[in-house]
Design an enzyme around this catalytic site. Sequence first.
Site, PDB file in Angstrom:
ATOM      1  N   SER A 134      85.714  43.811  22.033  1.00  0.00           N
ATOM      2  CA  SER A 134      85.345  45.015  21.276  1.00  0.00           C
ATOM      3  C   SER A 134      86.546  45.460  20.447  1.00  0.00           C
ATOM      4  O   SER A 134      87.684  45.051  20.721  1.00  0.00           O
ATOM      5  CB  SER A 134      84.976  46.132  22.256  1.00  0.00           C
ATOM      6  OG  SER A 134      84.873  47.379  21.593  1.00  0.00           O
ATOM      7  N   TYR A 147      84.892  51.822  29.469  1.00  0.00           N
ATOM      8  CA  TYR A 147      84.582  50.783  28.471  1.00  0.00           C
ATOM      9  C   TYR A 147      85.883  50.262  27.850  1.00  0.00           C
ATOM     10  O   TYR A 147      86.093  49.057  27.716  1.00  0.00           O
ATOM     11  CB  TYR A 147      83.657  51.363  27.407  1.00  0.00           C
ATOM     12  CG  TYR A 147      83.116  50.344  26.410  1.00  0.00           C
ATOM     13  CD1 TYR A 147      82.024  49.544  26.727  1.00  0.00           C
ATOM     14  CD2 TYR A 147      83.696  50.185  25.151  1.00  0.00           C
ATOM     15  CE1 TYR A 147      81.521  48.610  25.829  1.00  0.00           C
ATOM     16  CE2 TYR A 147      83.205  49.264  24.241  1.00  0.00           C
ATOM     17  CZ  TYR A 147      82.110  48.478  24.575  1.00  0.00           C
ATOM     18  OH  TYR A 147      81.622  47.562  23.667  1.00  0.00           O
TER      19      TYR A 147
HETATM   20  P1  NAP Z   1      72.855  45.997  23.945  1.00  0.00           P
HETATM   21  O1  NAP Z   1      71.760  45.824  22.947  1.00  0.00           O
HETATM   22  O2  NAP Z   1      72.889  47.188  24.818  1.00  0.00           O
HETATM   23  O3  NAP Z   1      72.940  44.660  24.817  1.00  0.00           O
HETATM   24  C1  NAP Z   1      73.680  44.558  26.003  1.00  0.00           C
HETATM   25  C2  NAP Z   1      73.114  43.404  26.806  1.00  0.00           C
HETATM   26  O4  NAP Z   1      73.758  43.347  28.082  1.00  0.00           O
HETATM   27  C3  NAP Z   1      71.627  43.593  27.081  1.00  0.00           C
HETATM   28  O5  NAP Z   1      70.983  42.349  27.086  1.00  0.00           O
HETATM   29  C4  NAP Z   1      71.657  44.173  28.472  1.00  0.00           C
HETATM   30  O6  NAP Z   1      70.449  44.071  29.176  1.00  0.00           O
HETATM   31  C5  NAP Z   1      72.744  43.331  29.070  1.00  0.00           C
HETATM   32  N1  NAP Z   1      73.160  43.869  30.350  1.00  0.00           N
HETATM   33  C6  NAP Z   1      73.601  45.116  30.609  1.00  0.00           C
HETATM   34  N2  NAP Z   1      73.796  45.262  31.932  1.00  0.00           N
HETATM   35  C7  NAP Z   1      73.458  44.081  32.508  1.00  0.00           C
HETATM   36  C8  NAP Z   1      73.419  43.608  33.840  1.00  0.00           C
HETATM   37  N3  NAP Z   1      73.738  44.406  34.882  1.00  0.00           N
HETATM   38  N4  NAP Z   1      73.027  42.332  34.076  1.00  0.00           N
HETATM   39  C9  NAP Z   1      72.667  41.539  33.062  1.00  0.00           C
HETATM   40  N5  NAP Z   1      72.661  41.930  31.774  1.00  0.00           N
HETATM   41  C10 NAP Z   1      73.047  43.190  31.515  1.00  0.00           C
HETATM   42  O7  NAP Z   1      74.223  46.021  23.170  1.00  0.00           O
HETATM   43  P2  NAP Z   1      74.956  44.965  22.212  1.00  0.00           P
HETATM   44  O8  NAP Z   1      75.592  45.767  21.181  1.00  0.00           O
HETATM   45  O9  NAP Z   1      74.082  43.826  21.832  1.00  0.00           O
HETATM   46  O10 NAP Z   1      76.095  44.484  23.211  1.00  0.00           O
HETATM   47  C11 NAP Z   1      76.406  43.141  23.482  1.00  0.00           C
HETATM   48  C12 NAP Z   1      77.890  43.023  23.768  1.00  0.00           C
HETATM   49  O11 NAP Z   1      78.613  43.367  22.590  1.00  0.00           O
HETATM   50  C13 NAP Z   1      78.402  43.975  24.863  1.00  0.00           C
HETATM   51  O12 NAP Z   1      79.379  43.317  25.642  1.00  0.00           O
HETATM   52  C14 NAP Z   1      79.029  45.105  24.067  1.00  0.00           C
HETATM   53  O13 NAP Z   1      80.026  45.784  24.784  1.00  0.00           O
HETATM   54  C15 NAP Z   1      79.605  44.322  22.902  1.00  0.00           C
HETATM   55  N6  NAP Z   1      79.944  45.111  21.719  1.00  0.00           N
HETATM   56  C16 NAP Z   1      78.962  45.719  20.969  1.00  0.00           C
HETATM   57  C17 NAP Z   1      79.341  46.445  19.845  1.00  0.00           C
HETATM   58  C18 NAP Z   1      78.347  47.123  18.960  1.00  0.00           C
HETATM   59  O14 NAP Z   1      78.751  47.770  17.985  1.00  0.00           O
HETATM   60  N7  NAP Z   1      77.042  47.018  19.184  1.00  0.00           N
HETATM   61  C19 NAP Z   1      80.672  46.556  19.494  1.00  0.00           C
HETATM   62  C20 NAP Z   1      81.632  45.935  20.279  1.00  0.00           C
HETATM   63  C21 NAP Z   1      81.252  45.217  21.388  1.00  0.00           C
HETATM   64  P3  NAP Z   1      69.341  45.268  29.048  1.00  0.00           P
HETATM   65  O15 NAP Z   1      68.692  45.102  27.702  1.00  0.00           O
HETATM   66  O16 NAP Z   1      68.438  44.996  30.203  1.00  0.00           O
HETATM   67  O17 NAP Z   1      70.095  46.553  29.167  1.00  0.00           O
END
Ligand code: NAP
Length: 242
Positions: A134, A147
């Site tokens: 991140s 986080y």
């Molecule tokens: P998201 O749509 O909330 O996706 C997160 C994923 O992780 C979902 O598939 C979620 O499942 C899964 N997850 C959460 N808890 C879990 C658990 N206990 N066991 C298995 N799976 C689990 O958000 P995203 O933005 O795509 O995030 C993906 C990654 O990118 C994360 O590591 C996040 O920190 C990182 N990131 C995102 C951003 C951004 O701007 N969006 C920026 C920097 C980093 P559910 O759908 O069931 O909750």
Amino acid sequence: MSRFSLEGKKALVTGANTGIGQAIAIALGAAGAHVVCAGRRSCAETVAQIASAEELLLDFADPMAARDLFSGAGYDILVNNAGIIRRAESVDFSEEDWDAVMDVNAKALFFTCQAFARAALAEGRGAKIVNIASLLSYQGGIRVPSYTASKHAVQGITKILANEWAAKGINVNAIAPGYIETNNTEALRNDPERSKAILDRIPAGRWGAPQDIADTAVFLAAPASDYVHGETIAVDGGWLAR
Ligand code: NAP
């Protein structure tokens, strides 16, 4: 064959049901990989968009949940994408919100890398690990202490594992996404003041799309990145350059 091809490779993507994980799974599939789409909920919507894919239920409520997944299963690529965020002032932050985030984002990520690498090392195969970090691997952020701690940990884990495994044919790298339009950032995008402040600071002048991250993941999973080790690539529209 193209150095960017994943033909004949088998990949596992965690959190592949939505957002960045879904886009990465689809992109790895489009590059030729067989993709195991893992999630705590069904990944059927993702699987339907990939030529060769299957779904796997994997819930990091138990951070060790992946311990028996890889042995003898022939995986070449692991993408640790699953992650959660909890928001509160640091003076009020609860132990529950600390542990929940550290368990999924840092502990589960480390032990999933360990289980994956044990299998690859036992079979003497080269392999690729891509961790999702991140901007808060570099910056402090606001109201997201666990986080920030967990994403700093992701960058550190990526470096130490690269140091230990690079000579053994395992590439360990990370991607630091900028502000990407997913569930993770819905609260920010719904707050007009925060949303405008963020957008005004992004040199590219737009939020990122999950596809922006997926293209970099293909590079880090492919032979094209064979000499890249321990690196965290920011895909952030220029945010960190500012
Ligand atoms: P998201 O749509 O909330 O996706 C997160 C994923 O992780 C979902 O598939 C979620 O499942 C899964 N997850 C959460 N808890 C879990 C658990 N206990 N066991 C298995 N799976 C689990 O958000 P995203 O933005 O795509 O995030 C993906 C990654 O990118 C994360 O590591 C996040 O920190 C990182 N990131 C995102 C951003 C951004 O701007 N969006 C920026 C920097 C980093 P559910 O759908 O069931 O909750």
